[in-house]
Write a protein that holds these residues in place. Structure first.
Motif, short mmCIF file in Angstrom:
data_model
loop_
_atom_site.label_atom_id
_atom_site.label_comp_id
_atom_site.label_asym_id
_atom_site.label_seq_id
_atom_site.Cartn_x
_atom_site.Cartn_y
_atom_site.Cartn_z
N MET A 151 5.39 -11.35 0.64
CA MET A 151 4.01 -10.62 0.87
C MET A 151 3.06 -11.41 1.51
O MET A 151 2.28 -11.14 2.32
N LEU A 152 2.73 -12.49 1.23
CA LEU A 152 1.77 -13.68 1.67
C LEU A 152 2.30 -13.81 3.01
O LEU A 152 1.21 -13.86 3.92
N SER A 153 3.43 -14.35 3.27
CA SER A 153 3.84 -14.31 4.60
C SER A 153 3.67 -13.13 5.49
O SER A 153 3.22 -13.45 6.69
N ALA A 154 4.04 -12.08 5.21
CA ALA A 154 3.73 -10.90 5.98
C ALA A 154 2.31 -10.66 6.39
O ALA A 154 1.77 -10.27 7.53
N ILE B 146 -2.57 2.32 6.83
CA ILE B 146 -1.95 1.04 7.28
C ILE B 146 -0.79 0.81 6.46
O ILE B 146 0.14 -0.06 7.02
N PHE B 147 -0.74 1.22 5.19
CA PHE B 147 0.27 0.70 4.58
C PHE B 147 1.69 1.78 4.53
O PHE B 147 2.56 1.96 3.90
N GLU B 148 1.37 2.76 5.57
CA GLU B 148 2.67 3.89 5.89
C GLU B 148 3.56 3.22 6.88
O GLU B 148 3.12 2.46 7.57
N GLY C 11 5.69 -3.93 8.53
CA GLY C 11 5.30 -5.25 7.91
C GLY C 11 4.44 -4.85 6.55
O GLY C 11 4.69 -5.09 5.32
N LEU C 12 3.34 -3.91 6.66
CA LEU C 12 2.29 -3.61 5.68
C LEU C 12 3.11 -2.63 4.74
O LEU C 12 2.67 -2.60 3.62
N ALA C 13 4.05 -1.77 5.20
CA ALA C 13 4.61 -1.05 4.31
C ALA C 13 5.63 -1.71 3.12
O ALA C 13 5.63 -1.51 2.21
N ILE C 14 6.29 -2.76 3.93
CA ILE C 14 7.00 -3.69 2.90
C ILE C 14 6.13 -4.39 1.97
O ILE C 14 6.67 -4.59 0.61
N LEU D 218 6.59 -4.05 -2.03
CA LEU D 218 6.88 -5.40 -2.97
C LEU D 218 5.57 -5.48 -4.03
O LEU D 218 5.93 -6.03 -5.24
N ALA D 219 4.43 -5.10 -3.51
CA ALA D 219 3.28 -5.18 -4.31
C ALA D 219 3.55 -4.43 -5.76
O ALA D 219 3.27 -4.47 -6.78
N HIS D 220 4.10 -3.16 -5.27
CA HIS D 220 4.28 -2.05 -6.43
C HIS D 220 5.38 -2.61 -7.44
O HIS D 220 5.19 -2.66 -8.62
N LEU D 221 6.33 -3.19 -6.92
CA LEU D 221 7.63 -3.84 -7.81
C LEU D 221 6.86 -5.09 -8.47
O LEU D 221 7.51 -5.20 -9.61
N ASN D 222 5.93 -5.74 -8.07
CA ASN D 222 5.42 -6.90 -8.73
C ASN D 222 4.13 -6.35 -9.83
O ASN D 222 3.66 -7.28 -10.25
N HIS D 223 3.87 -5.11 -9.65
CA HIS D 223 2.77 -4.95 -10.62
C HIS D 223 1.37 -5.37 -9.96
O HIS D 223 0.75 -5.75 -10.72
N VAL D 224 1.34 -5.33 -8.84
CA VAL D 224 0.33 -6.02 -8.06
C VAL D 224 -0.56 -4.76 -7.31
O VAL D 224 0.10 -3.89 -6.72
N THR D 225 -1.81 -4.87 -7.47
CA THR D 225 -2.45 -3.82 -6.64
C THR D 225 -2.97 -4.43 -5.40
O THR D 225 -3.48 -5.53 -5.43
N ILE D 226 -2.94 -3.71 -4.35
CA ILE D 226 -3.26 -4.20 -2.95
C ILE D 226 -4.58 -3.19 -2.46
O ILE D 226 -4.33 -2.15 -2.52
#
Length: 462
Positions: A352-355, A400-402, A421-424, A428-436
């Motif tokens: 996520m950080l790399s993207a 932008i996340f679509e 990139g942002l969709a991925i 991944l944020a959803h799978l990590n329980h992270v809000t973006i």
């Protein structure tokens, strides 16, 4: 075993209410007949007691007045109905005397059957039920048999009326229950028919009718419509995803085939075009490879379940920044503690950080820094990736996340990318329980904010 035929809701309601109605009607009928019968039997007991008392009063000087009991006196002067009451009076001693009221001898010669559980109650063919009562005065014994035919006739009449009323109640109740059940289930039948038609239609699903009553059907229809809206949106996204993927793959494939045809036609006569065409082919095939890898990564993220554990986010940030300083032209700045423990999946957090850093590098000037900030919050910690680029319009922030979404201005269209990139990152944020979330940066650019949770038990997983 033979399978039971499925029943509709209306049939279930009718069956259940009909059973309740039959039970209540039977209980009411039994109660009425029982009460009336009990009161009549009590009256007959009182009548038999009255007969015994009358016989005792007929004795003169402790001797029975046999002459007063002649048949004509029974018929003319006594209140005893000799058609329904049989009397036998007997006097003890060496010469026993007995007196029989009219028809008593014939009654006593008949066969008598005792009724179980009812003392003194007998059944005599031709006479029906009789109630026996005895009494004595001095040395005279009185025995009476009181016919219950008036009671049984009245009970049969009452029973007939009760059965007739019960049938009327059952008929009217069944009609009412049927009409009510049909009225209550009509919205459900309408919803079922509409849903069946929608399932058979090969087109976009339209909203189902929403009945106003009853409340459950209203809520069910609204839930179905919400589900249809989600399915329609999902289907539309799938169609757009397929069309966009085909379009993104068609462009490099067309360029590759064009250069292959060019080499075939002119490569022998003009060998100088071969290296140039090979360079284009290599460049376009690299784009295809990036797109395919992104699609595979997104597909795995859609189906994925990540094993979450305690992660040192500060160490991941430092490692990722060291790698990106080699590929990005912009200066990379980190502000925050060296070690912060969060809850997540190490590889996906680094991805996520790399993207986000790659996305900031595409849209930022080469001489402007990209800042990564890490700060503690009440729920965990917040990671921010901020750039000083052109920024994102408010109309584009919600999209932008679509998948395959690209901003519409021509300047951003010149930036290469797959639009995944942002969709991925979002998946991944959803799978990590992270809000973006994305916000404007000051004085220019954008800020991508990720909120991580505090470390939890090691045995939990997504």
């Amino acid at each position: 075993m033979k399978a039971r035929t499925p029943r509709t809701t209306a049939q279930e309601i009718q069956g259940r209410f009909l059973r309740i109605l039959i039970g209540m009607t039977l209980l009411m009928g039994l109660g009425v007949v029982g009460t009336v019968g009990y009161r009549l039997v009590k009256q007959q007991e009182a009548a038999s007691t009255h007969v015994i008392a009358s016989l005792k009063r007929s004795m003169v000087d402790k001797e029975p007045d046999w002459q007063a009991w002649e048949w004509h006196l029974w018929r003319r002067n006594s209140s005893i109905d000799t058609r329904q009451t049989f009397v036998m009076a007997s006097r003890g001693g060496q010469h026993q005397h007995r007196y029989y009221s009219p028809n008593t001898k014939a009654f006593l010669r008949a066969k008598h059957y005792g009724v179980p559980f009812f003392e003194g109650l007998d059944y005599t063919p031709g006479y029906g039920l009789t109630f026996y009562r005895s009494g004595s005065r001095s040395h005279v014994v009185f025995e009476t048999w009181l016919r219950l035919k008036p009671i049984t006739d009245l009970l049969w009449s009452v029973l007939g009326v009760v059965v007739l009323v019960a049938l009327v109640i059952l008929m009217l109740g069944w009609i009412y229950v049927r009409l009510t059940a049909d009225q209550l289930t009509r919205p459900l039948v309408s919803l079922s028919s509409a849903a069946r038609r929608q399932a058979q239609a090969n087109r976009t699903k339209v909203a189902l009718p929403v009945p106003a009553r009853p409340l459950e059907a209203h809520q069910l229809a609204r839930s179905f419509n919400d589900l249809l809206a989600a399915l329609n949106q999902h289907a539309q996204q799938e169609r757009e995803f397929t069309a966009n993927a085909a379009h993104e793959l068609r462009t490099p494939i067309a360029a590759i085939r064009g250069h292959v045809q060019l080499v075939k036609r002119r490569g022998a006569a003009h060998p100088e075009i071969v290296p140039r065409s090979l360079g284009f082919i290599d460049q376009e095939s690299a784009k295809m490879q990036d797109l395919v890898n992104s699609l595979l990564m997104l597909s795995r993220a859609d189906r994925g379940m990540l094993k979450l554990t305690t992660v040192d986010l500060g160490a991941i940030i430092q490692e990722t920044l060291e790698e990106k300083r080699v590929t990005l032209a912009q200066p990379l700045v980190y502000q925050g503690p060296a070690t912060v423990q969060v809850w997540g999946h190490p590889a996906s957090v680094q991805q996520m950080l790399s993207a986000l850093l790659d996305n900031a590098g595409k849209y930022s000037p080469a001489d402007q820094p990209i800042t990564v900030t890490l700060a503690a919050t009440a729920q965990g910690c917040r990671l921010t990736v901020a750039d000083l680029g052109r920024g994102i319009a408010d109309a584009d922030k919600a999209h932008i996340f679509e998948r395959f979404y690209r901003v519409s201005d021509a300047q951003n269209r010149q930036v290469t990318g797959t639009g995944l990139g942002l969709a991925i990152v979002a998946q991944l944020a959803h799978l990590n329980h992270v809000t973006i979330a994305v916000h404007d940066n000051q004085p220019a650019g954008s800020r991508f904010v990720l909120d991580f949770q505090r470390p939890q038990s090691e045995n939990l997983s997504d």
